[in-house]
Design a protein around this motif. Structure first.
Motif, mmCIF file in Angstrom:
data_model
loop_
_atom_site.group_PDB
_atom_site.id
_atom_site.type_symbol
_atom_site.label_atom_id
_atom_site.label_comp_id
_atom_site.label_asym_id
_atom_site.label_seq_id
_atom_site.Cartn_x
_atom_site.Cartn_y
_atom_site.Cartn_z
ATOM 1 N N LEU A 26 0.960 -1.141 -0.054
ATOM 2 C CA LEU A 26 -0.034 0.045 -0.221
ATOM 3 C C LEU A 26 1.172 1.157 0.324
ATOM 4 C CD1 LEU A 26 -2.954 -0.872 2.408
ATOM 5 C CD2 LEU A 26 -3.123 -0.641 -0.314
ATOM 6 N N ARG A 27 1.896 1.074 0.603
ATOM 7 C CA ARG A 27 3.184 1.949 0.964
ATOM 8 C C ARG A 27 3.284 2.573 -0.272
ATOM 9 N NH1 ARG A 27 7.230 0.427 3.492
ATOM 10 N NH2 ARG A 27 6.067 0.898 5.399
ATOM 11 N N GLU A 28 3.940 1.141 -1.509
ATOM 12 C CA GLU A 28 4.338 1.152 -2.554
ATOM 13 C C GLU A 28 3.187 2.199 -3.326
ATOM 14 O OE1 GLU A 28 4.695 -2.274 -5.160
ATOM 15 O OE2 GLU A 28 6.870 -1.769 -4.815
ATOM 16 N N MET A 29 1.531 1.805 -3.465
ATOM 17 C CA MET A 29 0.844 2.678 -4.125
ATOM 18 C C MET A 29 0.616 3.382 -4.159
ATOM 19 S SD MET A 29 -1.678 -1.062 -3.906
ATOM 20 C CE MET A 29 -2.841 -0.112 -5.002
ATOM 21 N N ILE A 30 1.114 4.567 -3.021
ATOM 22 C CA ILE A 30 0.457 5.639 -2.234
ATOM 23 C C ILE A 30 1.804 6.999 -2.687
ATOM 24 C CG2 ILE A 30 0.328 7.264 -0.735
ATOM 25 C CD1 ILE A 30 -1.295 4.956 0.870
ATOM 26 N N LEU A 31 2.818 6.507 -3.038
ATOM 27 C CA LEU A 31 4.478 6.193 -3.447
ATOM 28 C C LEU A 31 4.685 6.498 -4.691
ATOM 29 C CD1 LEU A 31 6.818 6.315 -0.461
ATOM 30 C CD2 LEU A 31 5.292 8.305 -0.519
ATOM 31 N N ALA A 32 3.578 5.400 -5.829
ATOM 32 C CA ALA A 32 3.811 6.086 -7.071
ATOM 33 C C ALA A 32 2.840 6.459 -8.058
ATOM 34 C CB ALA A 32 3.853 3.877 -7.076
ATOM 35 N N GLY A 33 1.909 7.182 -7.028
ATOM 36 C CA GLY A 33 0.891 7.599 -7.609
ATOM 37 C C GLY A 33 -0.206 6.557 -7.996
ATOM 38 N N GLU A 34 -0.431 4.786 -7.967
ATOM 39 C CA GLU A 34 -1.830 4.413 -7.824
ATOM 40 C C GLU A 34 -2.676 5.036 -7.081
ATOM 41 O OE1 GLU A 34 -0.917 0.553 -7.893
ATOM 42 O OE2 GLU A 34 1.500 1.069 -8.392
ATOM 43 N N LEU A 35 -2.599 5.803 -5.679
ATOM 44 C CA LEU A 35 -3.539 5.590 -5.186
ATOM 45 C C LEU A 35 -2.999 7.657 -4.492
ATOM 46 C CD1 LEU A 35 -3.040 2.805 -2.792
ATOM 47 C CD2 LEU A 35 -5.220 3.354 -4.559
ATOM 48 N N PRO A 36 -3.969 7.977 -5.432
ATOM 49 C CA PRO A 36 -3.504 9.342 -5.733
ATOM 50 C C PRO A 36 -4.136 10.174 -4.195
ATOM 51 C CG PRO A 36 -4.929 9.683 -7.013
ATOM 52 C CD PRO A 36 -5.084 8.329 -6.623
ATOM 53 N N GLY A 37 -3.736 11.088 -3.819
ATOM 54 C CA GLY A 37 -3.880 11.980 -2.849
ATOM 55 C C GLY A 37 -5.152 12.844 -2.550
ATOM 56 N N GLY A 38 -5.988 12.228 -1.280
ATOM 57 C CA GLY A 38 -7.093 13.231 -0.935
ATOM 58 C C GLY A 38 -8.135 11.011 -1.370
ATOM 59 N N SER A 39 -7.690 10.616 -2.123
ATOM 60 C CA SER A 39 -8.736 9.154 -2.646
ATOM 61 C C SER A 39 -8.855 8.467 -1.489
ATOM 62 C CB SER A 39 -8.189 8.473 -3.774
ATOM 63 O OG SER A 39 -6.600 8.223 -3.254
ATOM 64 N N ARG A 40 -10.238 7.747 -1.085
ATOM 65 C CA ARG A 40 -11.040 7.257 0.093
ATOM 66 C C ARG A 40 -9.999 5.458 -0.262
ATOM 67 N NH1 ARG A 40 -14.867 4.045 2.112
ATOM 68 N NH2 ARG A 40 -15.637 4.546 3.863
ATOM 69 N N ILE A 41 -9.546 4.890 1.053
ATOM 70 C CA ILE A 41 -9.130 2.898 1.065
ATOM 71 C C ILE A 41 -9.916 2.715 1.668
ATOM 72 C CG2 ILE A 41 -7.608 2.282 1.707
ATOM 73 C CD1 ILE A 41 -5.576 4.311 0.287
ATOM 74 N N ALA A 42 -10.712 1.965 1.431
ATOM 75 C CA ALA A 42 -12.100 1.134 2.145
ATOM 76 C C ALA A 42 -11.001 0.380 2.483
ATOM 77 C CB ALA A 42 -13.539 1.298 1.703
ATOM 78 N N GLU A 43 -11.466 -0.699 3.114
ATOM 79 C CA GLU A 43 -11.039 -1.934 4.070
ATOM 80 C C GLU A 43 -11.666 -3.243 2.811
ATOM 81 O OE1 GLU A 43 -11.747 -3.932 8.118
ATOM 82 O OE2 GLU A 43 -10.400 -1.806 8.789
ATOM 83 N N LEU A 44 -12.030 -2.945 2.625
ATOM 84 C CA LEU A 44 -13.271 -4.372 1.707
ATOM 85 C C LEU A 44 -12.558 -4.149 0.526
ATOM 86 C CD1 LEU A 44 -16.714 -4.759 2.168
ATOM 87 C CD2 LEU A 44 -14.971 -6.336 3.066
ATOM 88 N N THR A 45 -12.351 -2.703 -0.054
ATOM 89 C CA THR A 45 -11.872 -2.247 -1.455
ATOM 90 C C THR A 45 -10.035 -2.957 -1.567
ATOM 91 O OG1 THR A 45 -13.196 -0.224 -1.481
ATOM 92 C CG2 THR A 45 -10.691 -0.533 -3.536
ATOM 93 N N VAL A 46 -9.521 -2.785 -0.752
ATOM 94 C CA VAL A 46 -7.619 -3.200 0.178
ATOM 95 C C VAL A 46 -8.023 -4.892 0.385
ATOM 96 C CG1 VAL A 46 -6.004 -3.147 0.928
ATOM 97 C CG2 VAL A 46 -7.415 -1.390 0.753
ATOM 98 N N VAL A 47 -8.741 -5.180 0.133
ATOM 99 C CA VAL A 47 -9.429 -7.004 0.806
ATOM 100 C C VAL A 47 -9.263 -7.370 -0.640
ATOM 101 C CG1 VAL A 47 -10.674 -8.558 0.786
ATOM 102 C CG2 VAL A 47 -10.139 -7.738 2.981
ATOM 103 N N GLU A 48 -9.768 -6.661 -1.573
ATOM 104 C CA GLU A 48 -10.057 -7.148 -3.155
ATOM 105 C C GLU A 48 -8.908 -7.041 -3.606
ATOM 106 O OE1 GLU A 48 -13.966 -5.636 -4.473
ATOM 107 O OE2 GLU A 48 -15.129 -6.629 -3.204
ATOM 108 N N MET A 49 -8.327 -6.398 -4.122
ATOM 109 C CA MET A 49 -7.039 -5.656 -4.369
ATOM 110 C C MET A 49 -5.832 -6.328 -4.399
ATOM 111 S SD MET A 49 -4.952 -1.743 -4.250
ATOM 112 C CE MET A 49 -6.819 -0.992 -4.596
ATOM 113 N N LEU A 50 -6.247 -6.791 -3.211
ATOM 114 C CA LEU A 50 -4.445 -7.626 -1.991
ATOM 115 C C LEU A 50 -4.662 -8.865 -2.552
ATOM 116 C CD1 LEU A 50 -2.473 -4.952 -0.815
ATOM 117 C CD2 LEU A 50 -2.627 -4.606 -2.937
ATOM 118 N N GLY A 51 -6.361 -9.474 -2.231
ATOM 119 C CA GLY A 51 -5.924 -10.685 -1.596
ATOM 120 C C GLY A 51 -5.978 -11.288 -0.233
ATOM 121 N N VAL A 52 -5.669 -10.627 0.356
ATOM 122 C CA VAL A 52 -5.325 -10.553 1.729
ATOM 123 C C VAL A 52 -6.646 -10.499 2.936
ATOM 124 C CG1 VAL A 52 -4.117 -9.999 3.920
ATOM 125 C CG2 VAL A 52 -3.246 -9.936 1.442
ATOM 126 N N SER A 53 -6.553 -10.763 3.546
ATOM 127 C CA SER A 53 -7.876 -11.494 4.613
ATOM 128 C C SER A 53 -8.381 -9.771 5.003
ATOM 129 C CB SER A 53 -8.060 -12.456 5.867
ATOM 130 O OG SER A 53 -7.303 -11.913 6.960
#
Length: 253
Positions: A26-53
């Protein structure tokens, strides 16, 4: 009768490992601009994105909030933070202050010979990198690794576990690491010259520590952080978004 020793819970250990991996990704995605400033990050979205519980994802998000990259939102979830230029400058100033104190204590208390030898070896490695006529991306990568190692050794030279922890904490602040803005110098005609100046300061700090010159060591280390301040201004004003997408998180102020 002695109680049987408690064995580590493999499930807990695996969850901790997953949380660290999720945090790094997630840190890598933020600093690479894949998750831009101001964007909302929900747990379920990240679960689906990374395939982690959800449990390790929740831990990863909370750690990134503690680092300052995320902020908890009133309606739930987290948002990617943006930073004023002053915020970042203050974080760099804080690092310079704490590292300056570490250098002074190392000089006044007397650093172990083995630790000093390791620091000199690290600086010899940086000299070898800077001896090249041109610095490509690989050379910059080597410099960043060795530079981080030298700053870590400086914390150890102080002989203070308290300071070592504080330095470890402060370098995790957004953009406050010793090489936080080095990448913006890549492919610049002045890149090698600026790194040579920084390396000369490294040598002077280590020399002051060896000579037990505490005040000089502290002043040099604080001055050393000014290079990062200059790189910050250049990164923001020069709009180095291609080489360092994370610059988009910094607001000019």
């Amino acid at each position: 009768m002695k109680a049987a020793p408690t064995r580590p819970d493999p499930a807990a250990e695996d969850g901790g490992s997953q949380a660290v991996k999720a945090q790094l990704r997630l840190r890598e995605m933020i600093l690479a601009g894949e998750l831009p400033g101001g964007s909302r990050i929900a747990e379920l979205t990240v679960v689906e994105m990374l395939g982690v519980s959800r449990t390790p994802i929740r831990a990863a998000l909370m750690r990134l909030e503690q680092e300052g990259l995320l902020e908890a939102l009133p309606g739930g979830g987290f948002g990617v933070r943006t930073f004023s230029e002053r915020d970042v400058a203050d974080a760099i100033e804080l690092r310079g202050t704490v590292e300056g104190l570490a250098a002074r204590l190392a000089a006044e208390r007397g650093a172990p010979a083995q630790a000093l030898a390791e620091a000199r070896e690290c600086l010899d490695g940086i000299d070898a990198v800077l001896a090249r006529r041109a610095l490509d991306d690989e050379a910059f990568g080597q410099y960043v690794k060795l530079n981080a190692r030298f700053h870590q050794l400086l914390a150890e030279l102080s002989g203070s576990s308290v300071l070592a922890r504080e330095i470890e904490r402060v370098v995790r602040l957004p953009f406050a690491s010793p090489s936080g803005f080095v990448v913006v110098q890549a492919n610049s005609g002045r890149a090698r010259d600026m790194l040579i100046v920084a390396q000369d300061q490294h040598r002077q700090v280590l020399e002051a520590i060896e000579r037990r010159e505490g005040a000089r060591a502290e002043a040099l280390m604080r001055e050393h952080s000014r290079i990062a301040q200059r790189n910050l201004r250049e990164a923001v004003q020069g709009h180095h978004h291609e080489r360092m997408p994370a610059v988009r998180l910094i607001r000019q102020s």
